[in-house]
Enzyme design. Structure first.
Site, PDB file in Angstrom:
ATOM      1  N   ARG A 103       0.879  -1.187   0.000  1.00 55.98           N
ATOM      2  CA  ARG A 103       0.000   0.000   0.000  1.00 55.98           C
ATOM      3  C   ARG A 103       0.902   1.219   0.000  1.00 55.98           C
ATOM      4  O   ARG A 103       1.719   1.391   0.898  1.00 55.98           O
ATOM      5  CB  ARG A 103      -0.916  -0.006   1.218  1.00 55.98           C
ATOM      6  CG  ARG A 103      -1.642   1.314   1.383  1.00 55.98           C
ATOM      7  CD  ARG A 103      -2.773   1.273   2.377  1.00 55.98           C
ATOM      8  NE  ARG A 103      -3.921   0.591   1.840  1.00 55.98           N
ATOM      9  CZ  ARG A 103      -5.179   0.759   2.273  1.00 55.98           C
ATOM     10  NH1 ARG A 103      -5.430   1.590   3.264  1.00 55.98           N
ATOM     11  NH2 ARG A 103      -6.171   0.080   1.744  1.00 55.98           N
ATOM     12  N   HIS A 130      -7.232   0.592  -6.711  1.00 51.70           N
ATOM     13  CA  HIS A 130      -7.476  -0.248  -5.523  1.00 51.70           C
ATOM     14  C   HIS A 130      -8.150  -1.547  -6.000  1.00 51.70           C
ATOM     15  O   HIS A 130      -9.325  -1.779  -5.732  1.00 51.70           O
ATOM     16  CB  HIS A 130      -8.360   0.520  -4.529  1.00 51.70           C
ATOM     17  CG  HIS A 130      -8.365  -0.034  -3.144  1.00 51.70           C
ATOM     18  ND1 HIS A 130      -7.593  -1.116  -2.756  1.00 51.70           N
ATOM     19  CD2 HIS A 130      -9.056   0.340  -2.026  1.00 51.70           C
ATOM     20  CE1 HIS A 130      -7.810  -1.370  -1.480  1.00 51.70           C
ATOM     21  NE2 HIS A 130      -8.683  -0.511  -1.014  1.00 51.70           N
ATOM     22  N   GLN A 133     -10.116  -4.103  -3.662  1.00 53.88           N
ATOM     23  CA  GLN A 133     -11.408  -3.594  -3.194  1.00 53.88           C
ATOM     24  C   GLN A 133     -12.511  -3.913  -4.211  1.00 53.88           C
ATOM     25  O   GLN A 133     -13.549  -4.473  -3.873  1.00 53.88           O
ATOM     26  CB  GLN A 133     -11.311  -2.073  -2.997  1.00 53.88           C
ATOM     27  CG  GLN A 133     -12.613  -1.454  -2.536  1.00 53.88           C
ATOM     28  CD  GLN A 133     -12.960  -1.888  -1.126  1.00 53.88           C
ATOM     29  OE1 GLN A 133     -12.147  -1.766  -0.229  1.00 53.88           O
ATOM     30  NE2 GLN A 133     -14.164  -2.407  -0.924  1.00 53.88           N
ATOM     31  N   ASP A 222     -17.329   7.047  -2.018  1.00 54.31           N
ATOM     32  CA  ASP A 222     -16.076   6.945  -1.256  1.00 54.31           C
ATOM     33  C   ASP A 222     -15.785   8.328  -0.684  1.00 54.31           C
ATOM     34  O   ASP A 222     -16.438   9.313  -1.071  1.00 54.31           O
ATOM     35  CB  ASP A 222     -14.946   6.467  -2.197  1.00 54.31           C
ATOM     36  CG  ASP A 222     -13.637   6.165  -1.471  1.00 54.31           C
ATOM     37  OD1 ASP A 222     -13.629   6.078  -0.221  1.00 54.31           O
ATOM     38  OD2 ASP A 222     -12.600   6.023  -2.161  1.00 54.31           O
ATOM     39  N   CYS A 262     -16.476   1.574   0.128  1.00 55.37           N
ATOM     40  CA  CYS A 262     -15.338   0.712   0.464  1.00 55.37           C
ATOM     41  C   CYS A 262     -14.918   0.868   1.922  1.00 55.37           C
ATOM     42  O   CYS A 262     -14.268  -0.015   2.471  1.00 55.37           O
ATOM     43  CB  CYS A 262     -14.168   0.999  -0.462  1.00 55.37           C
ATOM     44  SG  CYS A 262     -13.533   2.683  -0.327  1.00 55.37           S
ATOM     45  N   ARG A 290     -13.814  -8.666   1.726  1.00 57.73           N
ATOM     46  CA  ARG A 290     -12.395  -8.433   1.435  1.00 57.73           C
ATOM     47  C   ARG A 290     -11.604  -9.680   1.839  1.00 57.73           C
ATOM     48  O   ARG A 290     -10.717 -10.142   1.126  1.00 57.73           O
ATOM     49  CB  ARG A 290     -11.867  -7.211   2.208  1.00 57.73           C
ATOM     50  CG  ARG A 290     -12.433  -5.871   1.813  1.00 57.73           C
ATOM     51  CD  ARG A 290     -12.009  -5.450   0.433  1.00 57.73           C
ATOM     52  NE  ARG A 290     -10.560  -5.428   0.264  1.00 57.73           N
ATOM     53  CZ  ARG A 290      -9.734  -4.434   0.598  1.00 57.73           C
ATOM     54  NH1 ARG A 290     -10.237  -3.326   1.111  1.00 57.73           N
ATOM     55  NH2 ARG A 290      -8.432  -4.509   0.375  1.00 57.73           N
TER      56      ARG A 290
END
Ligand code: CP
Ligand code: NVA
Length: 303
Positions: A103, A130, A133, A222, A262, A290
């Site tokens: 990340r 991402h 996700q 988001d 998310c 996830r």
């Protein structure tokens, strides 16, 4: 040959469906206490330069459930903080680890690590994408609807990293995607153009969020300021206010629309409490999945 997951475009349509089916099977096996794949000799590193709740914990639990080990590192704890190059770091970590989840800020960082690694590198979020996700969100939608046929998704808010991964998903799977953002905050044009040259023929950009959600099965949103954009947060609050996912916006969508986020959410900004905690919201199923999706991803990439 090792495979990486830096963007959804690293996977073919068939591979995406293979992973979604594998996630479904492994989730069922785990819940029913059936024999689970054994990766007890495998060690996966997590190199995280930004905070994380879901991605870190779900990857760590995923590798533990497979019988392996996870090692969490921040660049601060490694010689990256003293200017060891990404290439040398990747070469060394490849001698110890079986996989690396990263990340970071610049997408070029994951590309450089992947290029210099002999182990799979997984993008656990960059400023640009991402993928884990959105792949696990597709898994959640497959669970809810039974399949992904004729899927119609709306994205409302910032044209950010998660939005880019939805565009890449549409580029592979060809579903309908309406995107509604304030002027100046649209997703990267090149990512949209590339998607339209693949299967993403049904990607539509609309300024009015009510138009985006009118026929949608899923409304996605988001945060208005992503990690690294903290200095812009106040300014963005004003600009993005008409793009809040609230009860009023939901009146313009089908009554059974799914609301996805998310997470982490900034309640009262991009999404209101009544919507986040309401009957349309599937945000916590998304968060759980996830874990299930990434178990499948690790099982596949680690071989
Ligand atoms: N959705 C997501 O990636 O959450 P974290 O930032 O908590 O990992
Ligand atoms: N767009 C958000 C996603 C967090 C999971 C960010 O990059 O901060």
């Amino acid at each position: 040959m090792k495979r990486d997951l830096l963007t959804i475009l690293d996977l073919s349509r068939d591979e995406i469906f293979y992973l979604l089916e594998l996630a479904k099977t492994l989730k069922r096996k785990w819940k029913e206490g059936e024999k689970f794949p054994d990766y007890s000799k495998k060690t996966v590193g997590l190199l995280f330069e930004k905070p994380s709740t879901r991605t870190r914990i779900s990857f760590e639990v995923a590798i533990y459930r497979l019988g392996g080990h996870a090692i969490y590192m921040t660049p601060r704890d490694t010689q990256l903080s003293r200017d060891e190059t990404l290439a040398d770091t990747a070469k060394v970590l490849s001698r110890y680890l079986d996989g690396l989840v990263v990340r970071t800020f610049g997408h070029n960082v994951v590309e450089e690590l992947a290029h210099n690694s002999t182990i799979p590198v997984i993008n656990g979020l960059t400023d640009t994408f991402h993928p884990c996700q959105v792949l696990s969100d597709l898994f959640t939608l497959m669970e809810k609807r039974g399949n992904l046929e004729n899927l119609k998704v709306a994205w409302v808010g910032d044209g950010n990293n998660v939005a880019h991964s939805w565009i890449n998903a549409a580029a592979r799977l060809g579903f309908t995607l309406w995107i509604s953002c304030p002027e100046g905050y649209w997703p990267d044009e090149k990512i949209i153009e590339n998607a339209r040259n693949l299967e993403g023929k049904n990607i539509f950009l609309v300024s009015d969020p009510r138009e985006a959600v009118a026929d949608a099965e899923v409304i996605n949103t988001d945060v208005w300021a992503s990690m690294g954009q903290e200095a812009e947060a106040e300014k963005r609050k004003e600009i993005f206010r008409p793009y809040q996912v609230n009860g009023e916006l939901l009146k313009h969508a089908p009554s059974d629309v799914y609301v996805m986020h998310c997470l982490p959410a900034h309640r009262g900004e991009e999404i209101t409490d009544d919507v986040m905690d309401g009957a349309n919201s599937i945000v916590f199923d998304q968060a759980e999945n996830r874990l299930h999706f990434q178990i499948a991803l690790l099982a596949w990439l680690l071989g």
